[in-house]
Design a protein around this motif. Sequence first.
Motif, PDB file in Angstrom:
ATOM      1  N   THR A   1       5.469   6.242  -9.699  1.00  0.00           N
ATOM      2  CA  THR A   1       4.406   5.379  -9.849  1.00  0.00           C
ATOM      3  C   THR A   1       3.954   4.705  -8.450  1.00  0.00           C
ATOM      4  O   THR A   1       4.907   4.694  -7.500  1.00  0.00           O
ATOM      5  N   ALA A   2       2.805   4.334  -8.429  1.00  0.00           N
ATOM      6  CA  ALA A   2       2.161   3.656  -7.405  1.00  0.00           C
ATOM      7  C   ALA A   2       3.389   2.366  -6.936  1.00  0.00           C
ATOM      8  O   ALA A   2       3.386   2.173  -5.588  1.00  0.00           O
ATOM      9  N   ALA A   3       3.686   1.862  -7.917  1.00  0.00           N
ATOM     10  CA  ALA A   3       4.439   0.436  -7.694  1.00  0.00           C
ATOM     11  C   ALA A   3       5.938   0.929  -6.933  1.00  0.00           C
ATOM     12  O   ALA A   3       6.232   0.343  -6.021  1.00  0.00           O
ATOM     13  N   GLU A   4       6.365   2.212  -7.509  1.00  0.00           N
ATOM     14  CA  GLU A   4       7.739   2.579  -6.691  1.00  0.00           C
ATOM     15  C   GLU A   4       7.464   3.139  -5.399  1.00  0.00           C
ATOM     16  O   GLU A   4       8.309   2.877  -4.808  1.00  0.00           O
ATOM     17  N   LEU A   5       6.109   3.689  -5.305  1.00  0.00           N
ATOM     18  CA  LEU A   5       6.106   4.253  -3.921  1.00  0.00           C
ATOM     19  C   LEU A   5       5.427   3.446  -2.990  1.00  0.00           C
ATOM     20  O   LEU A   5       4.941   3.658  -2.017  1.00  0.00           O
ATOM     21  N   ASP A   6       5.131   2.041  -3.408  1.00  0.00           N
ATOM     22  CA  ASP A   6       4.491   1.070  -2.554  1.00  0.00           C
ATOM     23  C   ASP A   6       4.744   0.885  -1.150  1.00  0.00           C
ATOM     24  O   ASP A   6       4.063   0.846  -0.449  1.00  0.00           O
ATOM     25  N   PRO A   7       6.381   1.013  -0.871  1.00  0.00           N
ATOM     26  CA  PRO A   7       6.522   0.887   0.547  1.00  0.00           C
ATOM     27  C   PRO A   7       6.070   2.186   1.412  1.00  0.00           C
ATOM     28  O   PRO A   7       5.693   1.850   2.591  1.00  0.00           O
ATOM     29  N   LEU A   8       5.646   3.234   0.771  1.00  0.00           N
ATOM     30  CA  LEU A   8       5.291   4.289   1.559  1.00  0.00           C
ATOM     31  C   LEU A   8       3.687   4.491   2.074  1.00  0.00           C
ATOM     32  O   LEU A   8       3.156   5.005   2.569  1.00  0.00           O
ATOM     33  N   ILE A   9       2.969   3.615   1.024  1.00  0.00           N
ATOM     34  CA  ILE A   9       1.292   3.856   1.001  1.00  0.00           C
ATOM     35  C   ILE A   9       0.854   3.306   2.400  1.00  0.00           C
ATOM     36  O   ILE A   9       0.039   4.234   2.912  1.00  0.00           O
ATOM     37  N   PRO A  10       1.228   2.370   3.086  1.00  0.00           N
ATOM     38  CA  PRO A  10       0.596   2.107   4.313  1.00  0.00           C
ATOM     39  C   PRO A  10       0.987   3.203   5.277  1.00  0.00           C
ATOM     40  O   PRO A  10      -0.083   3.848   5.975  1.00  0.00           O
ATOM     41  N   ASP A  11       2.111   3.795   5.180  1.00  0.00           N
ATOM     42  CA  ASP A  11       2.389   4.786   6.033  1.00  0.00           C
ATOM     43  C   ASP A  11       1.653   6.147   5.682  1.00  0.00           C
ATOM     44  O   ASP A  11       1.007   6.748   6.612  1.00  0.00           O
ATOM     45  N   LEU A  12       1.214   6.354   4.537  1.00  0.00           N
ATOM     46  CA  LEU A  12       0.394   7.677   4.009  1.00  0.00           C
ATOM     47  C   LEU A  12      -0.973   7.410   4.806  1.00  0.00           C
ATOM     48  O   LEU A  12      -1.564   7.995   5.394  1.00  0.00           O
ATOM     49  N   PHE A  13      -1.441   5.949   4.669  1.00  0.00           N
ATOM     50  CA  PHE A  13      -2.769   5.737   5.365  1.00  0.00           C
ATOM     51  C   PHE A  13      -2.726   5.740   6.723  1.00  0.00           C
ATOM     52  O   PHE A  13      -3.590   6.420   7.474  1.00  0.00           O
ATOM     53  N   ASP A  14      -1.703   5.356   7.305  1.00  0.00           N
ATOM     54  CA  ASP A  14      -1.536   5.465   8.901  1.00  0.00           C
ATOM     55  C   ASP A  14      -1.563   6.878   9.454  1.00  0.00           C
ATOM     56  O   ASP A  14      -1.997   7.124  10.390  1.00  0.00           O
ATOM     57  N   ARG A  15      -1.003   7.784   8.382  1.00  0.00           N
ATOM     58  CA  ARG A  15      -1.213   9.148   8.905  1.00  0.00           C
ATOM     59  C   ARG A  15      -2.419   9.889   8.351  1.00  0.00           C
ATOM     60  O   ARG A  15      -2.269  11.175   8.465  1.00  0.00           O
ATOM     61  N   GLY A  16      -3.304   9.263   7.985  1.00  0.00           N
ATOM     62  CA  GLY A  16      -4.496   9.936   7.762  1.00  0.00           C
ATOM     63  C   GLY A  16      -5.007   9.913   6.439  1.00  0.00           C
ATOM     64  O   GLY A  16      -6.051  10.763   5.897  1.00  0.00           O
ATOM     65  N   ALA A  17      -4.319   9.513   5.386  1.00  0.00           N
ATOM     66  CA  ALA A  17      -4.726   9.654   3.942  1.00  0.00           C
ATOM     67  C   ALA A  17      -6.137   9.077   3.785  1.00  0.00           C
ATOM     68  O   ALA A  17      -6.426   7.837   4.348  1.00  0.00           O
ATOM     69  N   ARG A  18      -7.009   9.515   2.904  1.00  0.00           N
ATOM     70  CA  ARG A  18      -8.190   9.193   2.804  1.00  0.00           C
ATOM     71  C   ARG A  18      -8.355   8.400   1.498  1.00  0.00           C
ATOM     72  O   ARG A  18      -9.334   7.818   1.026  1.00  0.00           O
ATOM     73  N   GLY A  19      -7.334   8.523   0.668  1.00  0.00           N
ATOM     74  CA  GLY A  19      -7.430   7.987  -0.720  1.00  0.00           C
ATOM     75  C   GLY A  19      -6.020   8.205  -1.394  1.00  0.00           C
ATOM     76  O   GLY A  19      -5.412   9.228  -1.234  1.00  0.00           O
ATOM     77  N   LEU A  20      -5.868   7.374  -2.285  1.00  0.00           N
ATOM     78  CA  LEU A  20      -4.734   7.482  -3.335  1.00  0.00           C
ATOM     79  C   LEU A  20      -4.839   7.548  -4.586  1.00  0.00           C
ATOM     80  O   LEU A  20      -5.960   6.817  -5.256  1.00  0.00           O
ATOM     81  N   GLU A  21      -4.391   7.989  -5.611  1.00  0.00           N
ATOM     82  CA  GLU A  21      -4.595   7.826  -6.807  1.00  0.00           C
ATOM     83  C   GLU A  21      -3.208   8.008  -7.827  1.00  0.00           C
ATOM     84  O   GLU A  21      -2.419   8.779  -7.320  1.00  0.00           O
ATOM     85  N   GLU A  22      -3.012   7.344  -8.730  1.00  0.00           N
ATOM     86  CA  GLU A  22      -1.869   7.281  -9.632  1.00  0.00           C
ATOM     87  C   GLU A  22      -2.279   8.118 -10.811  1.00  0.00           C
ATOM     88  O   GLU A  22      -3.097   7.877 -11.299  1.00  0.00           O
ATOM     89  N   ARG A  23      -1.554   9.383 -11.142  1.00  0.00           N
ATOM     90  CA  ARG A  23      -1.968   9.938 -12.614  1.00  0.00           C
ATOM     91  C   ARG A  23      -0.812  10.662 -13.057  1.00  0.00           C
ATOM     92  O   ARG A  23       0.128  11.269 -12.475  1.00  0.00           O
ATOM     93  N   GLU A  24      -0.217  10.438 -14.292  1.00  0.00           N
ATOM     94  CA  GLU A  24       0.878  10.697 -14.861  1.00  0.00           C
ATOM     95  C   GLU A  24       2.051  11.013 -14.125  1.00  0.00           C
ATOM     96  O   GLU A  24       2.619  12.164 -14.197  1.00  0.00           O
ATOM     97  N   GLY A  25       2.658   9.908 -13.498  1.00  0.00           N
ATOM     98  CA  GLY A  25       4.069   9.701 -13.141  1.00  0.00           C
ATOM     99  C   GLY A  25       4.022  10.342 -11.775  1.00  0.00           C
ATOM    100  O   GLY A  25       4.898  10.575 -11.116  1.00  0.00           O
ATOM    101  N   GLU A  26       2.718  10.472 -11.161  1.00  0.00           N
ATOM    102  CA  GLU A  26       2.612  11.068  -9.723  1.00  0.00           C
ATOM    103  C   GLU A  26       1.696  10.096  -8.882  1.00  0.00           C
ATOM    104  O   GLU A  26       0.564   9.616  -9.472  1.00  0.00           O
ATOM    105  N   VAL A  27       1.890  10.073  -7.650  1.00  0.00           N
ATOM    106  CA  VAL A  27       0.686   9.538  -6.721  1.00  0.00           C
ATOM    107  C   VAL A  27       0.240  10.795  -5.957  1.00  0.00           C
ATOM    108  O   VAL A  27       0.935  11.498  -5.582  1.00  0.00           O
ATOM    109  N   LEU A  28      -0.912  10.950  -5.901  1.00  0.00           N
ATOM    110  CA  LEU A  28      -1.751  11.677  -5.420  1.00  0.00           C
ATOM    111  C   LEU A  28      -2.240  11.210  -4.109  1.00  0.00           C
ATOM    112  O   LEU A  28      -3.136  10.268  -4.025  1.00  0.00           O
ATOM    113  N   ALA A  29      -2.272  11.653  -2.839  1.00  0.00           N
ATOM    114  CA  ALA A  29      -2.583  11.308  -1.525  1.00  0.00           C
ATOM    115  C   ALA A  29      -3.374  12.475  -1.175  1.00  0.00           C
ATOM    116  O   ALA A  29      -2.955  13.430  -1.156  1.00  0.00           O
TER     117      ALA A  29
END
Length: 254
Positions: A9-37
């Motif tokens: 979930t986004a809450a579980e993966l919260d620590p990774l999120i800034p890193d994903l954006f730093d590496r160029g992610a344009r958007g994030l979405e949580e869907r059915e037990g997955e985070v899509l970057a």
Amino acid sequence: MWVYRLKGTAAELDPLIPDLFDRGARGLEEREGEVLAYFPAPLDLPFGGVWEELPDEDWLSAWRRDLKPVRAGPFLVLAPWHPKEEEGIPLTIEPGMAFGTGHHETTRLALAALARHLRPGEKVLDLGTGSGILAIAAAKLGGEALGVDIDETVLPQAEENARRNGVGVRFLLGSLEEALPYGPFDLLVANLFAELHRELAPLYPKALAPGGRLLLTGILAEKATLVKEAMAREGFSLQEEEREGEWVLLAYGI
Ligand code: SAM
């Protein structure tokens, strides 16, 4: 466009999120037990996710089109492009990088609890404000709200969201210690995580006015005992326990 799919979930993966954006992610979405970057191109990432190429479409418009308004207690959480025609107290929140769009169980639990507990004119602290959604909701219910967060990047988003909703909320960089000079508070709402609530438990009484209440969430049901034990040690009495999915909210009085 490419999507990098991560289990959790986004809450579980919260620590990774800034890193994903730093590496160029344009958007994030949580869907059915997955985070899509979403990324313009695949790259070597060390997080154990899986890459998938998306059909050539305007993914951002598709994502915006699919994002639905959310109901929580008396509130209706809307993105800025949603029409304000349904019933409910509108909360307009730009879905950006800050947590708090109303699509997570814990935010919804906290919104509903604010509506049950907050009386007009009360001083409210939103600890870990993210998008500012809870502080803005408190202001809409007639509270005098302060939102604090240790992540400086969320504060301009929270300020912009407060402006969009036409409410005056003060936002500050920091945690509970930094908020104490602005207290004491009649109501403290904190959507954090169980271990952090345990750590903050000895400080919570310092933040509250006589008769003050605490609304604690961000707590996985399996970790609720850890928070309950810490709060009991500080002399708090549990008034209410609400659950949505795997998440709980604990309401305390002192
Ligand atoms: N309040 C929003 C909601 O309910 O949707 C956002 C909650 S989000 C789960 C947690 C937020 O707390 C994040 O924005 C994070 O930066 C912030 N945070 C984490 N640890 C904190 C701390 N010790 N003090 C203040 N904020 C903290």
